[in-house]
Design a protein around this motif. Structure first.
Motif, PDB file in Angstrom:
ATOM      1  N   CYS A   1       0.851  -1.200   0.000  1.00 17.56           N
ATOM      2  CA  CYS A   1       0.000   0.000   0.000  1.00 17.56           C
ATOM      3  C   CYS A   1       0.879   1.239   0.000  1.00 17.56           C
ATOM      4  CB  CYS A   1      -0.908  -0.016   1.229  1.00 17.56           C
ATOM      5  SG  CYS A   1      -1.713   1.560   1.578  1.00 17.56           S
TER       6      CYS A   1
ATOM      7  N   ASP B   1     -11.653  -1.156   5.677  1.00 22.72           N
ATOM      8  CA  ASP B   1     -11.757  -1.412   4.237  1.00 22.72           C
ATOM      9  C   ASP B   1     -10.856  -0.495   3.423  1.00 22.72           C
ATOM     10  OD1 ASP B   1     -13.081   0.978   4.515  1.00 22.72           O
ATOM     11  OD2 ASP B   1     -15.032   0.240   3.839  1.00 22.72           O
ATOM     12  N   SER B   2      -9.967   0.229   4.090  1.00 29.70           N
ATOM     13  CA  SER B   2      -9.006   1.065   3.380  1.00 29.70           C
ATOM     14  C   SER B   2      -7.764   1.189   4.252  1.00 29.70           C
ATOM     15  CB  SER B   2      -9.587   2.454   3.086  1.00 29.70           C
ATOM     16  OG  SER B   2      -9.863   3.155   4.285  1.00 29.70           O
TER      17      SER B   2
END
Length: 211
Positions: free
Chosen positions: A15, A174-175
């Protein structure tokens, strides 16, 4: 008696926003080491059918430019070469397993470990599916490289990495990056992807003052 607040950092080694968030997160963790107990969990961003060559995600290049602009991190030449080539497969399960293997030896240095894994990728462009990466990180951090390799190759460690994915899902994340404070009143998010250490500490203080 341990009165430190429990904090969970949900991230993924692949990420880019987590890479940009990393310096602030590590500064926050260091400044508040006497007040928080930080656990780093991998989210599993690229697993299953999403574990594909980096070239399958053309948005990454533009996202990296925005990350650099907003967080001032630099992406190294080794990583840029991998991005240009486009064939390196990103499978988040492998660095998640590496994180577990390393944190078993140094549970109090999880933010540092996560940062080292991301630098191996985003600076040096190393293959995070190669156990040698985790041996080298262990050596860099003064840990037992043989023990880290044995743990990385063991099925129990991979199962724990997959357990981390499940725990992150159960927390409703979710992120990435997501930093969570656990209190008696519930779970609270601290800051966002471009938050600096001072902002994270301010948010921590505000929540702790209310419990």
């Amino acid at each position: 008696m341990n009165t430190r607040a429990r904090v969970t950092y949900a991230f993924d080694a692949y990420c880019g926003w987590c890479y940009g968030f990393g310096p602030g997160l590590r500064e926050f963790a260091e400044q508040n080491a006497d007040r928080i107990e930080l656990q780093v969990l991998s989210g599993g961003l690229f697993t299953g059918p999403q574990a594909q060559p980096i070239g399958a995600f053309p948005h990454i290049r533009g996202a990296n430019e925005r990350i650099s602009k907003l967080t001032h991190v630099s992406f190294g030449d080794g990583y840029q070469d991998v991005l240009e080539d486009g064939t390196r497969v990103m499978d988040s399960t492998d660095p998640a397993t590496g994180l577990v293997a390393l944190r078993q030896q140094a549970p109090g240095r999880q933010a540092e470990i996560a940062g080292a894994i991301q630098r191996a990728w985003y600076v040096d462009g190393r293959d995070l599916s190669d156990v040698k990466v985790y041996r080298d990180i262990a050596t860099e951090l003064g840990l037992d490289a043989d023990a880290v390799e044995a743990a990385y190759l063991g099925p129990a460690t991979r199962a724990q990495a997959e357990g981390d994915f499940q725990e992150v899902r159960e927390l409703g994340v979710d992120s990435y990056p997501t930093l969570l404070l656990h209190t008696e009143t519930g779970v609270h998010r601290l800051g966002g992807a471009v938050s600096k250490a001072a902002n994270l500490t301010k948010a921590l203080n505000q929540h702790l003052d209310t419990v």
